[in-house]
Design an enzyme around this catalytic site. Structure first.
Site, PDB file in Angstrom:
ATOM      1  N   ARG A   1       0.817  -1.218   0.000  1.00 25.47           N
ATOM      2  CA  ARG A   1       0.000   0.000   0.000  1.00 25.47           C
ATOM      3  C   ARG A   1       0.846   1.262   0.000  1.00 25.47           C
ATOM      4  O   ARG A   1       0.327   2.350  -0.248  1.00 25.47           O
ATOM      5  CB  ARG A   1      -0.918  -0.002   1.235  1.00 25.47           C
ATOM      6  N   TYR A   2       2.145   1.153   0.257  1.00 26.57           N
ATOM      7  CA  TYR A   2       3.001   2.327   0.287  1.00 26.57           C
ATOM      8  C   TYR A   2       3.330   2.764  -1.133  1.00 26.57           C
ATOM      9  O   TYR A   2       3.658   1.927  -1.989  1.00 26.57           O
ATOM     10  CB  TYR A   2       4.308   2.047   1.030  1.00 26.57           C
TER      11      TYR A   2
END
Length: 500
Positions: free
Chosen positions: A169-170
């Site tokens: 998700r980064y």
């Protein structure tokens, strides 16, 4: 500032008088111990030995006062400060790696001891301090590139401190804010480690005979459209390819299954057990070496361990928010439970988003500009800075006036005596508690400073004093802005979890 100084001086005098009242030295060793206590409390240089074991005081205190109101716990802390300091000192000092004698720092910590400062997470042997990548972002709009981060990775790999924690998700800040950019940080990390490996003459492809020394931990993000075991396996496979490895060292669930946009329609079925089975399947297929979770409290982590155990897969880790001023709201209880279950805890926000790095002076509470301290304040939102200033200075409502100043003063005293930085004291405290801190880093200078927290240990006494000062602040750090230790902004609103 002058009022705070007078208050702190009186406070230290009161504490000194309490300890003197409690102490009745009967021999020279006990007299010397009294002098050590007094010297440490008033900030005078003395001889300080380095210990290796975590303090038991906070665990005993947390269990005995867990159900007490905040004001009552504060009173209990104040009544027990003197007796606790005495008992901790009487336990005796441990083998010293360093000493401070008459203002002269004699540091016996060597590069070898830093490299040898390791801990185990499942089958992995990792540096005692990791590197968080949540703040990483490309400097280019068209390509994934950031020379400053490249220097950071070079430093980590060359220092045998390349334990990176990332997540699918980064990604770049703008894209992440729009719900895009999935996997970008994993891709950036692979690119930087590849280059660092070439520079050092190593092969970056793990699993080959000559492999990079980088260790990767990444995360699966529970989402409404991911409802099957195979969805976990597919996400794992994509992360594995982006990282360029045969097996991911540590594959974690990012949080409990809390993202429920249609909860108002009654669609609230938990998929946690599905995701646990997905982790087990990833392990069975050889895609990962170890599995872990994040933001799980004692109840959920126990259930997860049982579920994985039935499939023959050990639960290696649990990542939670944890810092000197962030041990409440179930964090310490979670650390205790994980220790009993043999699960390693990884701690994010170990600096409390910069508050415990020395970014704020205990005298002026003004942000400093030292590049080693923390992520630049320009990368923080206005909401985050407002909350951080509240913690730093106090608002008289949620946070007492003076904020974290009393704690920083104590940390500064210990740091000066050790020849270390405040940030290094903050990290070493967490290591002493048996937790692997995962500080976010955005430059090689920050990584160097973080590495300086390895190769030595605070004594039990120093740990106890730090905890007492932190507890007496009267508040707990729970994050800033939309970045919280118990909730997540998910587009349609805020979803929360609890470490219970």
């Amino acid at each position: 500032t002058s009022h705070r100084s007078i208050h702190n001086t009186q406070y230290m005098r009161d504490k000194t008088e309490k300890i003197l009242t409690m102490m009745q030295p009967t021999n020279m060793n006990q007299k010397a111990t009294c002098l050590l206590i007094l010297n440490l409390l008033v900030g005078a240089p003395s001889v300080v030995s380095f210990g290796s074991s975590p303090s038991w005081h906070s665990i005993r205190y947390a269990r005995s006062t867990a159900s007490s109101p905040s004001s009552q716990r504060t009173q209990i802390r104040r009544r027990t400060t003197a007796s606790t300091s005495l008992s901790m000192f009487r336990e005796g000092s441990r083998t010293s790696n360093s000493a401070v004698i008459d203002n002269n720092q004699v540091d016996k910590t060597s590069i070898g001891s830093i490299h040898g400062d390791k801990t185990k997470i499942g089958s992995l042997v990792v540096p005692s301090i990791g590197i968080g990548t949540i703040s990483w972002s490309s400097k280019s709009l068209t390509t994934l590139e950031n020379l400053e981060l490249q220097s950071l990775v070079n430093e980590a790999c060359n220092s045998d401190a390349a334990f990176f924690d990332t997540a699918e998700r980064y990604g770049s800040h703008l894209k992440t804010a729009l719900g895009l950019g999935w996997g970008e940080t994993e891709t950036l990390l692979k690119k930087f480690v590849d280059r660092a490996s070439i520079t050092s003459g190593a092969n970056s492809v793990k699993g080959t005979e000559e492999s990079s020394n980088a260790i990767y931990a990444t995360k699966f993000c529970p989402s409404p459209w991911r409802t099957t075991v195979e969805s976990v396996v597919e996400a794992c496979e994509q992360s594995r390819l982006r990282l360029g490895v045969d097996q991911i060292d540590l594959y974690q669930l990012h949080m409990p299954d809390i993202v429920k946009p249609f909860r108002f329609l009654g669609m609230n079925e938990s998929l946690d057990e599905v995701y646990w089975e997905g982790l087990a399947e990833c392990h069975r297929r050889g895609l990962v070496k170890n599995v872990g979770v994040s933001n799980y409290g004692p109840t959920l982590v126990s259930k997860c361990q049982d579920a994985l155990g039935k499939r023959g897969v050990p639960l290696a880790s649990n990542q939670i928010g944890y810092s000197l001023i962030g041990r409440q709201n179930g964090s310490q209880e979670t650390v205790d439970m994980c220790a009993e279950l043999g699960i390693k805890v990884l701690g994010y926000y170990p600096f409390a988003m910069g508050l415990l790095t020395g970014k704020y002076s205990s005298n002026t509470m003004t942000p400093l500009t030292d590049p080693t301290l923390t992520i630049n304040s320009s990368q923080k939102t206005t909401l985050e800075m407002n909350d951080l200033n509240m913690y730093a200075e106090g608002d008289g409502v949620k946070v007492p006036r003076g904020g974290i100043s009393p704690l920083l003063s104590t940390m500064e005293t210990i740091a000066q005596a050790r020849g270390k930085t405040i940030a290094q004291v903050a990290l070493n405290y967490i290591v002493c508690k048996g937790v692997v801190p995962i500080p976010g880093a955005g430059s090689a200078a920050q990584v160097k400073d973080n590495i300086g927290a390895m190769g030595w240990r605070l004594t039990d006494t120093e740990v106890s004093i730090l905890e007492e000062e932190a507890d007496e602040l009267g508040f707990s750090f729970e994050g800033a802005g939309f970045k919280r230790t118990n909730e997540k902004f998910v587009g349609y609103g805020v979803e929360k979890w609890s470490l219970d």
